[in-house]
Design a protein around this motif. Structure first.
Motif, PDB file in Angstrom:
ATOM      1  N   VAL A  62       0.825  -1.209   0.000  1.00  0.00           N
ATOM      2  CA  VAL A  62       0.000   0.000   0.000  1.00  0.00           C
ATOM      3  C   VAL A  62       0.862   1.263   0.000  1.00  0.00           C
ATOM      4  N   ALA A  63       1.925   1.257   0.817  1.00  0.00           N
ATOM      5  CA  ALA A  63       2.768   2.448   0.903  1.00  0.00           C
ATOM      6  C   ALA A  63       3.379   2.785  -0.458  1.00  0.00           C
ATOM      7  N   ALA A  64       3.908   1.778  -1.135  1.00  0.00           N
ATOM      8  CA  ALA A  64       4.533   2.014  -2.441  1.00  0.00           C
ATOM      9  C   ALA A  64       3.493   2.534  -3.427  1.00  0.00           C
ATOM     10  N   SER A  65       2.312   1.973  -3.329  1.00  0.00           N
ATOM     11  CA  SER A  65       1.237   2.383  -4.226  1.00  0.00           C
ATOM     12  C   SER A  65       0.912   3.861  -4.020  1.00  0.00           C
ATOM     13  N   ILE A  66       0.825   4.264  -2.759  1.00  0.00           N
ATOM     14  CA  ILE A  66       0.479   5.658  -2.466  1.00  0.00           C
ATOM     15  C   ILE A  66       1.611   6.596  -2.870  1.00  0.00           C
ATOM     16  N   VAL A  67       2.867   6.168  -2.607  1.00  0.00           N
ATOM     17  CA  VAL A  67       4.005   7.009  -3.009  1.00  0.00           C
ATOM     18  C   VAL A  67       4.010   7.204  -4.517  1.00  0.00           C
ATOM     19  N   SER A  68       3.758   6.124  -5.275  1.00  0.00           N
ATOM     20  CA  SER A  68       3.787   6.273  -6.731  1.00  0.00           C
ATOM     21  C   SER A  68       2.635   7.155  -7.193  1.00  0.00           C
ATOM     22  N   CYS A  69       1.512   7.099  -6.478  1.00  0.00           N
ATOM     23  CA  CYS A  69       0.387   7.987  -6.808  1.00  0.00           C
ATOM     24  C   CYS A  69       0.826   9.443  -6.701  1.00  0.00           C
ATOM     25  N   PHE A  70       1.468   9.775  -5.549  1.00  0.00           N
ATOM     26  CA  PHE A  70       1.934  11.156  -5.369  1.00  0.00           C
ATOM     27  C   PHE A  70       2.944  11.535  -6.447  1.00  0.00           C
ATOM     28  N   ALA A  71       3.862  10.605  -6.755  1.00  0.00           N
ATOM     29  CA  ALA A  71       4.900  10.915  -7.740  1.00  0.00           C
ATOM     30  C   ALA A  71       4.275  11.236  -9.096  1.00  0.00           C
ATOM     31  N   VAL A  72       3.327  10.404  -9.513  1.00  0.00           N
ATOM     32  CA  VAL A  72       2.706  10.623 -10.822  1.00  0.00           C
ATOM     33  C   VAL A  72       1.978  11.958 -10.852  1.00  0.00           C
ATOM     34  N   VAL A  73       1.218  12.245  -9.786  1.00  0.00           N
ATOM     35  CA  VAL A  73       0.412  13.468  -9.791  1.00  0.00           C
ATOM     36  C   VAL A  73       1.299  14.708  -9.790  1.00  0.00           C
ATOM     37  N   VAL A  74       2.352  14.701  -8.955  1.00  0.00           N
ATOM     38  CA  VAL A  74       3.225  15.878  -8.902  1.00  0.00           C
ATOM     39  C   VAL A  74       3.947  16.064 -10.240  1.00  0.00           C
ATOM     40  N   ALA A  75       4.410  14.956 -10.818  1.00  0.00           N
ATOM     41  CA  ALA A  75       5.094  15.057 -12.108  1.00  0.00           C
ATOM     42  C   ALA A  75       4.154  15.626 -13.168  1.00  0.00           C
ATOM     43  N   LEU A  76       2.925  15.143 -13.180  1.00  0.00           N
ATOM     44  CA  LEU A  76       1.958  15.618 -14.164  1.00  0.00           C
ATOM     45  C   LEU A  76       1.648  17.101 -13.939  1.00  0.00           C
ATOM     46  N   SER A  77       1.546  17.465 -12.663  1.00  0.00           N
ATOM     47  CA  SER A  77       1.253  18.855 -12.323  1.00  0.00           C
ATOM     48  C   SER A  77       2.369  19.773 -12.828  1.00  0.00           C
ATOM     49  N   LEU A  78       3.636  19.348 -12.615  1.00  0.00           N
ATOM     50  CA  LEU A  78       4.770  20.151 -13.087  1.00  0.00           C
ATOM     51  C   LEU A  78       4.787  20.223 -14.610  1.00  0.00           C
ATOM     52  N   ALA A  79       4.507  19.083 -15.245  1.00  0.00           N
ATOM     53  CA  ALA A  79       4.495  19.056 -16.711  1.00  0.00           C
ATOM     54  C   ALA A  79       3.427  20.006 -17.242  1.00  0.00           C
ATOM     55  N   MET A  80       2.265  20.005 -16.595  1.00  0.00           N
ATOM     56  CA  MET A  80       1.181  20.882 -17.012  1.00  0.00           C
ATOM     57  C   MET A  80       1.623  22.344 -16.926  1.00  0.00           C
ATOM     58  N   ASP A  81       2.325  22.666 -15.840  1.00  0.00           N
ATOM     59  CA  ASP A  81       2.778  24.040 -15.664  1.00  0.00           C
ATOM     60  C   ASP A  81       3.753  24.428 -16.764  1.00  0.00           C
ATOM     61  N   ARG A  82       4.733  23.531 -17.002  1.00  0.00           N
ATOM     62  CA  ARG A  82       5.786  23.849 -17.957  1.00  0.00           C
ATOM     63  C   ARG A  82       5.242  23.950 -19.381  1.00  0.00           C
ATOM     64  N   LEU A  83       4.384  22.991 -19.775  1.00  0.00           N
ATOM     65  CA  LEU A  83       3.951  22.906 -21.171  1.00  0.00           C
ATOM     66  C   LEU A  83       2.750  23.790 -21.481  1.00  0.00           C
ATOM     67  N   VAL A  84       1.897  24.033 -20.490  1.00  0.00           N
ATOM     68  CA  VAL A  84       0.655  24.738 -20.781  1.00  0.00           C
ATOM     69  C   VAL A  84       0.567  26.084 -20.079  1.00  0.00           C
ATOM     70  N   PHE A  85       0.750  26.079 -18.750  1.00  0.00           N
ATOM     71  CA  PHE A  85       0.534  27.331 -18.022  1.00  0.00           C
ATOM     72  C   PHE A  85       1.573  28.374 -18.377  1.00  0.00           C
ATOM     73  N   ARG A  86       2.837  27.960 -18.511  1.00  0.00           N
ATOM     74  CA  ARG A  86       3.880  28.953 -18.738  1.00  0.00           C
ATOM     75  C   ARG A  86       3.690  29.723 -20.040  1.00  0.00           C
ATOM     76  N   PRO A  87       3.407  29.019 -21.175  1.00  0.00           N
ATOM     77  CA  PRO A  87       3.184  29.805 -22.392  1.00  0.00           C
ATOM     78  C   PRO A  87       1.945  30.693 -22.314  1.00  0.00           C
ATOM     79  N   LEU A  88       1.037  30.393 -21.384  1.00  0.00           N
ATOM     80  CA  LEU A  88      -0.221  31.135 -21.331  1.00  0.00           C
ATOM     81  C   LEU A  88      -0.206  32.278 -20.333  1.00  0.00           C
ATOM     82  N   ARG A  89       0.941  32.504 -19.653  1.00  0.00           N
ATOM     83  CA  ARG A  89       0.936  33.425 -18.519  1.00  0.00           C
ATOM     84  C   ARG A  89       0.378  34.789 -18.843  1.00  0.00           C
ATOM     85  N   SER A  90       0.593  35.263 -20.090  1.00  0.00           N
ATOM     86  CA  SER A  90       0.133  36.619 -20.385  1.00  0.00           C
ATOM     87  C   SER A  90      -1.223  36.619 -21.103  1.00  0.00           C
TER      88      SER A  90
END
Lengths: 303, 338
Positions: A62-90
């Protein structure tokens, strides 16, 4: 007082549980809005990705499962920021919002393709289901996850409050949220503050993914979509300009939904959305800047 | 006063484009014609949204409520009386025992959409920004909830079937043209210009005596009537409809069409609607194999991935939309490019 009679401790417990989860989501949405002025409609898809991670790692500890859940979500969140939010800032708020619609649909469509590889829709996250059992407290059955949800919410909010008020990065984030341009002039690093907000928002999405998956282990591509929409509404009703009012708004809409649901006669519960959204309209008309935004008037926006 | 340049192209550009799509649609095979008709009805819906969102600059997620109301009003009232008793069992007797023709049903849809929008707009048009977006979204949720659960006025959660399929190439084209013409006349009128002024600078507009609440309410009502009308076209195109078809997905898709085309111009609304529906049709054809230079086939289920990705790319690379939010102006653009 027939309405209050139907609200027992059981309902109150559920209402707190629901409110706590929605408050966590509201913080995640409100933090990103604070620094980027962007309403992230795709927030629910971060949670959905986390839920799928939990489902696909059901065989792991269970612990590994939850850790990987957090890892995937944070990575996706950062990717979203870099690829989508940053070009849209203005860009204008409408463009940013609609772009996050597109991202939400994109992620949902990708999830559908991944999900359908085995020929059937939906995956079950079985390993963390035991948390969903009920325990009896003073004659009231409360699901364990309700305690966990309230505990996680309170813990996360206190931690976040400490980080925001006691650390440099927290100070920078608050400065950026109140006036991004001036904050930058005074030496706040934009990208670092935004990355901080995005990572924290991702961590919260991960926590919500775990909590929601425990409640409903059957994961589908539209997982958490409805919750996200309700939380977005709650955040604006509470007052999106400040993190605390946004959080209270998220909590309030989750809490009120459960209470209204219990208060409605059984044959009328299908009209629950109408009642809740009618309340939303009334609150917005009376307090357009937010229910909890005391002492501040909605100024005319000037460039 | 000298007529500002470009008045002709501002109307003729979108109109000719729509007529072109209608004419090409009639020459297409029966299986492809649906894509063209769908695109034309999308134009009507997106132009309706544009009349409020584009001209006032206030975000609304609620315009699809008026499409839904129009679609169900026109649908319920055109199902033949003899079939109604079997299909719509629990409906009010007044609605059950009467049916109307195609054109009256479209007018009814427009009237109901306009009245509903006026009543909703009366309190809501005081709001702006995100509060307006969320309040109009609440209207969408309530409309959907009531249409879905109140079986005395419609089919409830079941499918409304047996609606005459009267939206062919002619009706779809004419319908889109009606929407474009109304939008054009409104945005060229004094009232439309006052509203546009309030979008550019609310404080200054108010200081010269523009009653923003009133102007927004008028635009909201016109937009609601057009949306109801477009809903009527839509139900007569589909022949059968559920409440889910005029709900969240349509809201997001049509708003995306408007923003992809360019939020602030009629030309943008039309181009966006046609471009996104064209892309969507192309991609769904491509899932079953399509021949462009060479034959290629998209893997099943990837249509939505590509559609969403391309929309996101357009918005990231060209945030002001394909048209840049400007009207089509030949003379103006020639001067600029020279």
């Amino acid at each position: 007082m027939t309405i209050l009679a139907s609200i027992d401790l059981q309902t109150l417990g559920d209402a707190f549980g629901q409110g706590a989860i929605y408050a966590l989501m509201a913080v995640g949405i409100g933090l990103v809005f604070g620094v980027l002025r962007l309403v992230n409609f795709a927030y629910g898809q971060l949670i959905m990705a986390g839920a799928y991670t939990l489902a696909y790692t059901s065989g792991w500890p269970v612990a590994a499962s939850i850790v990987s859940c957090f890892a995937v979500v944070v990575a996706l969140s950062l990717a979203m920021d870099r690829l989508v939010f940053r070009p849209l800032r203005s860009s204008s708020p409408a463009v940013m919002l609609v772009t996050t619609f597109a991202i939400a649909f994109l992620l949902q469509a990708v999830a559908l393709i991944i999900d359908l590889r085995d020929g059937q829709l939906g995956q079950v996250a079985s390993s963390i289901a035991p948390l969903n059992q009920a325990v009896s407290v003073g004659g009231v059955d409360v699901r364990k996850v309700t305690f966990v949800a309230v505990g996680v919410a309170v813990g996360a909010l206190i931690t976040l409050a400490l980080v925001l008020t006691r650390t440099t990065i927290g100070l920078h984030t608050r400065a950026a949220a109140s006036d991004f341009r001036t904050a930058r002039l005074l030496g706040v690093r934009a990208n670092r503050v935004i990355a901080f907000a995005v990572v924290v928002s991702g961590l919260l999405a991960g926590a919500v993914a775990v909590l929601l998956t425990v409640q409903n282990p059957f994961v589908q591509p539209d997982f958490a979509l409805e919750d996200t929409i309700i939380v977005l509404v709650g955040v604006v009703v509470g007052g999106i300009d400040r993190l605390w009012t946004a959080t209270l708004g998220g909590f309030a809409i989750g809490f009120v939904s459960v209470i209204v649901n219990a208060a409605l006669p059984t044959d009328k519960t299908v009209f629950l959305p109408s009642v809740v959204y009618a309340l939303v309209i009334v609150v917005l008309l009376l307090r357009p800047a937010g229910l909890f935004a005391w002492g501040r008037r909605a100024a005319v926006e000037r460039v | 006063m000298r007529r500002p340049p470009g008045a002709v192209t501002e109307l003729l550009g979108p109109a000719l484009l729509v007529i072109l799509v209608g004419v090409v649609g009639t020459t297409a095979s029966a299986s492809n014609e649906g894509y063209f008709l769908n695109a034309l009805v999308s134009v009507a819906i997106v132009v309706a949204i544009y009349v409020f969102v584009g001209i006032s600059g206030v975000l609304s997620f609620g315009q699809i409520s008026f499409v839904a109301l129009g679609a169900f009003a026109a649908g319920v009232m055109t199902v033949p009386v003899e079939s109604k008793k079997g299909v719509l069992t629990s409906i009010f007797p007044l609605l059950r025992d009467h049916s109307i023709g195609n054109v009256p049903s479209l007018l009814l849809a427009a009237a109901l959409g306009g009245v509903f929008a006026f009543l909703v707009g009366l309190p809501l048009m005081r709001l702006s920004g995100l509060a307006a977006g969320i309040a109009t979204f609440a209207v969408l949720e309530i409309t959907h909830n009531v249409l879905r659960e109140w079986t005395k006025i419609g089919p409830g959660a079941t499918t409304l079937a047996l609606v005459p399929e009267t939206t062919g190439a002619l009706q779809a084209t004419l319908g889109a043209l009606v929407a474009i013409t109304v939008a054009f006349l409104y945005q060229r009128s004094r009232r439309g210009r006052l509203l546009r002024a309030s979008r550019e600078d609310p404080a200054v507009a108010r200081s010269v005596g523009v009653n923003i609440h009133l102007e927004r309410l008028l635009a909201f009502t016109v937009s609601g009537a057009l949306a109801g009308f477009a809903g009527g076209l839509y139900v007569h195109l589909l022949g059968s409809i559920t409440t889910e078809q005029v709900y969240l997905e349509l809201t997001f898709l049509t708003l995306a069409m408007l923003v992809v085309g360019g939020l602030t111009s009629l030309w943008g609304a039309v181009v966006g609607a046609l471009a996104v529906s064209g892309l969507d049709s192309f991609l769904s054809r491509a899932e079953s194999g399509v021949h462009v230079v060479f034959t290629f086939t998209l893997p099943q289920g990837t249509r939505l991935v590509f559609l969403a990705a391309i929309m996101a790319l357009v918005l990231i690379l060209r945030p002001s939309g394909l048209t840049g939010g400007r009207e089509l102006r030949l003379r103006w653009s020639l001067r600029r490019w020279r």
